[in-house]
Design a protein around this motif. Structure first.
Motif, short mmCIF file in Angstrom:
data_model
loop_
_atom_site.label_atom_id
_atom_site.label_comp_id
_atom_site.label_asym_id
_atom_site.label_seq_id
_atom_site.Cartn_x
_atom_site.Cartn_y
_atom_site.Cartn_z
N ARG A 52 0.84 -1.21 0.00
CA ARG A 52 0.00 0.00 0.00
C ARG A 52 0.87 1.25 0.00
O ARG A 52 0.52 2.27 -0.61
N GLY A 53 2.03 1.19 0.65
CA GLY A 53 2.94 2.33 0.63
C GLY A 53 3.48 2.59 -0.77
O GLY A 53 3.55 3.74 -1.22
N ILE A 54 3.87 1.50 -1.46
CA ILE A 54 4.35 1.66 -2.85
C ILE A 54 3.24 2.23 -3.72
O ILE A 54 3.47 3.12 -4.56
N GLN A 55 2.03 1.75 -3.51
CA GLN A 55 0.90 2.27 -4.28
C GLN A 55 0.71 3.76 -4.02
O GLN A 55 0.43 4.54 -4.93
N GLY A 56 0.92 4.18 -2.76
CA GLY A 56 0.81 5.60 -2.43
C GLY A 56 1.90 6.43 -3.10
O GLY A 56 1.63 7.53 -3.61
N VAL A 57 3.12 5.90 -3.11
CA VAL A 57 4.21 6.62 -3.77
C VAL A 57 3.92 6.77 -5.27
O VAL A 57 4.13 7.83 -5.87
N VAL A 58 3.41 5.70 -5.88
CA VAL A 58 3.10 5.74 -7.31
C VAL A 58 2.05 6.81 -7.58
O VAL A 58 2.18 7.64 -8.48
N ARG A 59 1.00 6.81 -6.81
CA ARG A 59 -0.08 7.78 -7.04
C ARG A 59 0.39 9.21 -6.80
O ARG A 59 -0.09 10.14 -7.44
N ILE A 117 10.82 -1.43 -6.77
CA ILE A 117 9.35 -1.51 -6.71
C ILE A 117 8.84 -2.77 -7.41
O ILE A 117 8.06 -3.55 -6.84
N VAL A 118 9.26 -2.99 -8.65
CA VAL A 118 8.70 -4.09 -9.43
C VAL A 118 9.02 -5.46 -8.83
O VAL A 118 8.11 -6.29 -8.68
N PRO A 119 10.27 -5.75 -8.44
CA PRO A 119 10.51 -7.06 -7.81
C PRO A 119 9.72 -7.25 -6.52
O PRO A 119 9.33 -8.38 -6.20
N ALA A 166 -1.08 -10.88 -2.40
CA ALA A 166 -0.94 -11.16 -3.82
C ALA A 166 -1.92 -10.34 -4.65
O ALA A 166 -1.56 -9.77 -5.68
N VAL A 167 -3.17 -10.29 -4.19
CA VAL A 167 -4.17 -9.54 -4.93
C VAL A 167 -3.84 -8.06 -4.92
O VAL A 167 -3.94 -7.37 -5.94
N LEU A 168 -3.45 -7.55 -3.76
CA LEU A 168 -3.11 -6.13 -3.65
C LEU A 168 -1.89 -5.79 -4.51
O LEU A 168 -1.85 -4.75 -5.18
N ALA A 169 -0.88 -6.69 -4.51
CA ALA A 169 0.32 -6.45 -5.32
C ALA A 169 -0.01 -6.46 -6.81
O ALA A 169 0.50 -5.63 -7.58
N GLU A 170 -0.88 -7.36 -7.22
CA GLU A 170 -1.25 -7.40 -8.63
C GLU A 170 -1.97 -6.13 -9.06
O GLU A 170 -1.69 -5.57 -10.13
N ASN A 171 -2.89 -5.65 -8.24
CA ASN A 171 -3.61 -4.43 -8.59
C ASN A 171 -2.67 -3.22 -8.62
O ASN A 171 -2.81 -2.34 -9.48
N CYS A 172 -1.70 -3.20 -7.69
CA CYS A 172 -0.72 -2.12 -7.70
C CYS A 172 0.16 -2.21 -8.94
O CYS A 172 0.48 -1.19 -9.57
N PHE A 173 0.53 -3.43 -9.34
CA PHE A 173 1.35 -3.64 -10.53
C PHE A 173 0.59 -3.19 -11.78
O PHE A 173 1.15 -2.53 -12.67
N ARG A 174 -0.69 -3.52 -11.87
CA ARG A 174 -1.50 -3.08 -13.00
C ARG A 174 -1.59 -1.56 -13.04
O ARG A 174 -1.50 -0.95 -14.11
N GLU A 175 -1.78 -0.95 -11.87
CA GLU A 175 -1.89 0.51 -11.83
C GLU A 175 -0.58 1.17 -12.25
O GLU A 175 -0.58 2.17 -12.98
N LEU A 176 0.53 0.61 -11.80
CA LEU A 176 1.83 1.15 -12.17
C LEU A 176 2.04 1.09 -13.68
O LEU A 176 2.45 2.07 -14.31
N LEU A 177 1.75 -0.06 -14.29
CA LEU A 177 1.94 -0.22 -15.73
C LEU A 177 0.97 0.64 -16.52
O LEU A 177 1.30 1.16 -17.59
N GLY A 178 -0.23 0.79 -16.01
CA GLY A 178 -1.20 1.61 -16.70
C GLY A 178 -0.82 3.08 -16.76
O GLY A 178 -1.26 3.81 -17.65
#
Length: 820
Positions: free
Chosen positions: A171-178, A198-200, A232-244
């Protein structure tokens, strides 16, 4: 003394903002934040925004002190107050306050207490969701990226605590991305040093997904509870958001760490997780950036070309999934690069396979055979990728790929652009040919050109029908199947599957259109090439049932798609010629092959007679088939391909009623308006330079030259017309070396002359030629044309010690006059 530990006299002298901050802390931290005093502090901060930086600094000082003293109750209260102030204040002066806030969050993340780390992460996520009026260009989040990435790899002994910390890190990585990804002027996290962390971290948590297939495709929408509880679910959604959110300039930085992670954790074999990752990537990024992922995959394949076959096969399968998705959208400039790289690795794989075979010994035979089978996996993966990618391209691109792949097939006489197989030997060259033709078969599947000339241009057709591709039964099968894909434009092939006598062709409901002018022109130019390929293909000794079935389908498809009256006559001549070579048997074919060709001719003439719907022709064909059913069932496709069928020892004693007769067919077709004069001319395949130079037995060595002489109007006068033909004259007639270049030069000169010469000069030359032709015609009309002495209208010529049978018949046609 007040509840903060400061005497009342000193407290009155303290700045107001400090007194307001001190008042929000109760004597017992269990009582929580004092809401009334918090409201006063908030009102003061909003009314005097210039004091926000001091309020933040003082709160940070208190929080640091409480963290050191392990007074976690007051730490919770301080963070709650900070969160409320952040939500309430949006003025320009909030920037200094934010710096104090981030210092306090960093302090919590540095502590070894899981609860404080989660608390700091929650506060940072709330801050990340606040939209600031103006960006802060000097603010950097390097520490938070490192710390949140470390939390994603937490190895806490307690499983629940470990999961909680990992979720907080994601969630912290997701916050940094946003917070950073949308502002291009700000120092972003797209730099390689950040993406490498971030990605690994996200992929590490995504590996815990148990059901991989459920995560394939566009982004899912898990429930709130699942999203919070499952890293796993949270990481996948964060990964999708990052790539998007990735753009053109930073797409590669986001993809490269994926390859590094898969390499480091050896996830290419098995590659289920790698495939799922790249499906997520391809579905998440913007369509116009798909070629970046493909380019990176190709580059990684090149970098790992010396790895084990299973690793390379895993990378190629990932590439297959990527191009399958990318082919539906934007391909970019990588189409030929994909095919060129894959073909290069195909050659390398064959080289590795043959190298292992050459270096194998008795003690290492098992391991060597295992490596060879692994290389076959690599080769099959490459073929599937080439075929799948090509079959999903638009038609205009697919035609280019067909030419490109065909240009790489090592065939006789076309080595300029083909793959270098000189060091592979005959076995390696054959392997390359088979695999490239299999790839081409997949590329041509579903291809539907408007004209046959667009599907089979000369630079593609010539190497495809090369004699060097006829030396192996499997190669011939692939060539015929490719032809079927390109000729069959109405999907009739499935209805023709299997060689058989069809009682009623109308039951098949065959779809066809009237043959176009372009297709008629194509058959005039290239029809003889197709006939020749079928004719020679029927004479091969290693033919099996599938070869005969494919040859039958080829004849049927040509009839459906390309046959006018002239082509029908040519196809009948071809069928009769096939019957004749079986009766004469100059090639000493096995009895199975001879009976197979007879069955093929019967099945095709039965199909053709019903397609052109000439009753007398149908009656003759049906009568022959009925006679064969009783007296020679091995001449029918339903019987010859059965197991344990007793074959005849010879075909010399068979009666004429078992064969299709040219005079009967000519009589039946002539009554229906067909021009049947050419039926009396036996079909002879064209002789090419390749035949004389290839390793195969030359057609010139087995076919004699026939000069056709048709009777004139007066059937009573017969004169033995003979012409002295020397070996040199025959050699000049057959040898076409250099003629093509001469014809091109002549055409160029004519065009240049008509473009630049004066009109009067052109008119004068045309008048001179017209006068010459008039005089020549008058001379010809004085000649007496008489029929040949033999009823057949043919004669065989022997020059020296060579026996020829393939001199073409030349004719000049004038009204009511034929000169040969």
């Amino acid at each position: 003394m007040n509840r903060t530990g400061v005497c009342c006299c000193c407290s009155a002298l303290r700045p107001r903002y400090k007194r307001l901050v001190d008042n929000i802390f109760p004597e017992d931290p269990k009582d929580g934040l004092v809401k009334a005093d918090m409201e006063k502090l908030t009102f003061y901060a909003v009314s005097a925004p210039e004091k926000l930086d001091r309020i933040g600094a003082y709160l940070a000082e208190r929080l640091s002190r409480d963290v050191v003293r392990h007074r976690y109750g007051y730490v919770l209260i301080a963070m709650e107050a900070l969160d409320q102030l952040l939500m309430a204040c949006h003025s320009q002066s909030i920037k200094p306050f934010v710096e104090s806030f981030l210092q306090m969050v960093a302090k919590l993340l540095e502590s070894g207490e899981p609860k404080l780390q989660v608390l700091g992460t929650n506060s940072f996520v709330k801050f990340a969701n606040i939209e600031e009026d103006t960006p802060s260009y000097h603010r950097r989040y390097d520490f938070f990226v490192s710390r949140f990435s470390a939390m994603c790899h937490s190895c806490h002994s307690d499983p629940e605590t470990r999961t909680e910390i990992r979720i907080a890190g994601i969630r912290g990585i997701q916050g940094v991305v946003r917070k950073t990804v949308n502002d291009e002027l700000r120092a972003t996290i797209w730099e390689p040093q950040h993406m490498d962390k971030i990605v690994p971290s996200l992929l590490f948590n995504m590996q815990k997904i148990e059901d991989l297939d459920s995560r394939i495709g566009p982004p899912s929408s898990p429930t709130g509870g699942e999203k919070e509880e499952n890293p796993a679910v949270l990481a996948e959604n964060c990964f999708r958001e990052l790539l998007g959110r990735a753009t053109y300039g930073n797409m590669n930085n986001a993809v490269r760490p994926v390859f590094a992670h898969l390499d480091h954790h050896r996830l290419w074999d098995p590659n289920e997780f790698a495939v799922s990752c790249f499906k997520i990537i391809m579905y998440s990024i913007q369509a116009q950036y798909s070629h970046h992922v493909i380019q990176e995959t190709l580059g990684h394949l090149d970098a790992r070309k010396r790895d084990s076959p299973r690793v390379r096969a895993g990378i190629i399968q990932v590439l297959l999934e990527a191009v399958a998705i990318a082919a539906k959208g934007s391909i970019g400039p990588t189409v030929l690069e994909v095919f060129n790289t894959l073909l290069k690795h195909l050659r390398l794989s064959v080289d590795f396979e043959l190298g292992e075979r050459r270096s194998s010994t008795g003690s290492a035979s098992f391991s060597t055979s295992s490596k060879e089978s692994d290389e076959r996996i690599v080769q099959n993966a490459i073929i599937q990728t080439i075929g799948f990618f090509g079959s999903n391209l638009p038609d205009y691109q697919r035609s280019e790929i067909m030419m490109f792949v065909m240009g790489k097939v090592p065939v006789f006489g076309t080595s300029s652009h083909s793959l270098d197989t000189s060091h592979l030997g005959d076995l390696g060259t054959r392997r390359i040919q088979i695999m490239l033709l299999r790839s081409l078969l997949m590329v041509t599947s579903g291809y539907n050109a408007k004209t046959i000339a667009a599907a089979l241009p000369a630079p593609f057709l010539d190497p495809l029908l090369s004699p060097s591709l006829m030396e192996d039964s499997e190669l011939r099968q692939l060539v015929l199947e490719i032809l079927h894909n390109l000729i069959d434009r109405h999907d009739n092939r499935a209805k023709l599957r299997g060689i058989r006598i069809i009682p009623d062709v109308s039951d098949l409901k065959i779809k066809r259109d009237k043959i176009s002018r372009q297709d008629v022109s194509f058959m005039k130019k290239h029809g003889q090439q197709l006939y020749r390929h079928i004719y020679l293909g029927c004479k091969e000794e290693d033919n099996v049932q599938k070869n005969f079935e494919l040859l039958y389908t080829s004849l049927a498809l040509i009839t459906i798609e390309l046959a006018n009256e002239e082509v029908v006559i040519d196809l009948i001549r071809l069928a009769i010629a096939l019957q004749d070579i079986i009766i004469i048997n100059e090639d000493n074919l096995p009895m199975f092959n001879r009976c197979g060709v007879m069955a093929l001719v019967a099945a095709y003439l039965n199909f053709l007679s019903q397609m052109i719907a000439v009753p007398a022709f149908c009656q003759h064909v049906s009568k022959v088939i009925e006679t064969r059913t009783v007296e020679a069932s091995y001449f029918l496709p339903e019987n010859i391909f059965k197991d344990k069928l007793i074959l005849p020892k010879s075909l010399e004693k068979h009666e004429k009623n078992l064969f299709f007769l040219t005079n009967k067919i000519a009589e039946s077709l002539g009554g229906s308006g067909y021009s049947v004069e050419r039926l009396s001319v036996p079909y002879v395949p064209q002789v090419t330079d390749e035949d004389r130079l290839s390793r195969r037995k030359s057609v010139v060595d087995t076919v004699s030259i026939q000069v056709d002489i048709l009777p004139g109007n007066n059937t009573e006068d017969k004169v033995n017309n003979t012409e002295e033909i020397t070996f040199e004259a025959l050699k000049k007639a057959i040898d076409n070396t250099g003629l093509e270049e001469q014809e091109k030069e002549k055409r160029r000169l004519v065009i240049e002359k008509f473009q630049k010469a004066p009109f009067e000069e052109i008119a004068a030359q045309c008048e001179t030629k017209a006068n010459f032709l008039h005089d020549r015609l008058a001379q010809i009309l004085e000649l007496t044309i008489r029929p040949p002495p033999s009823p057949s209208g043919t004669m065989t010529i022997t020059a020296g010690h060579a026996h020829y049978q393939s001199v073409p018949v030349y004719e000049m046609k004038f009204p009511d006059l034929c000169v040969y």
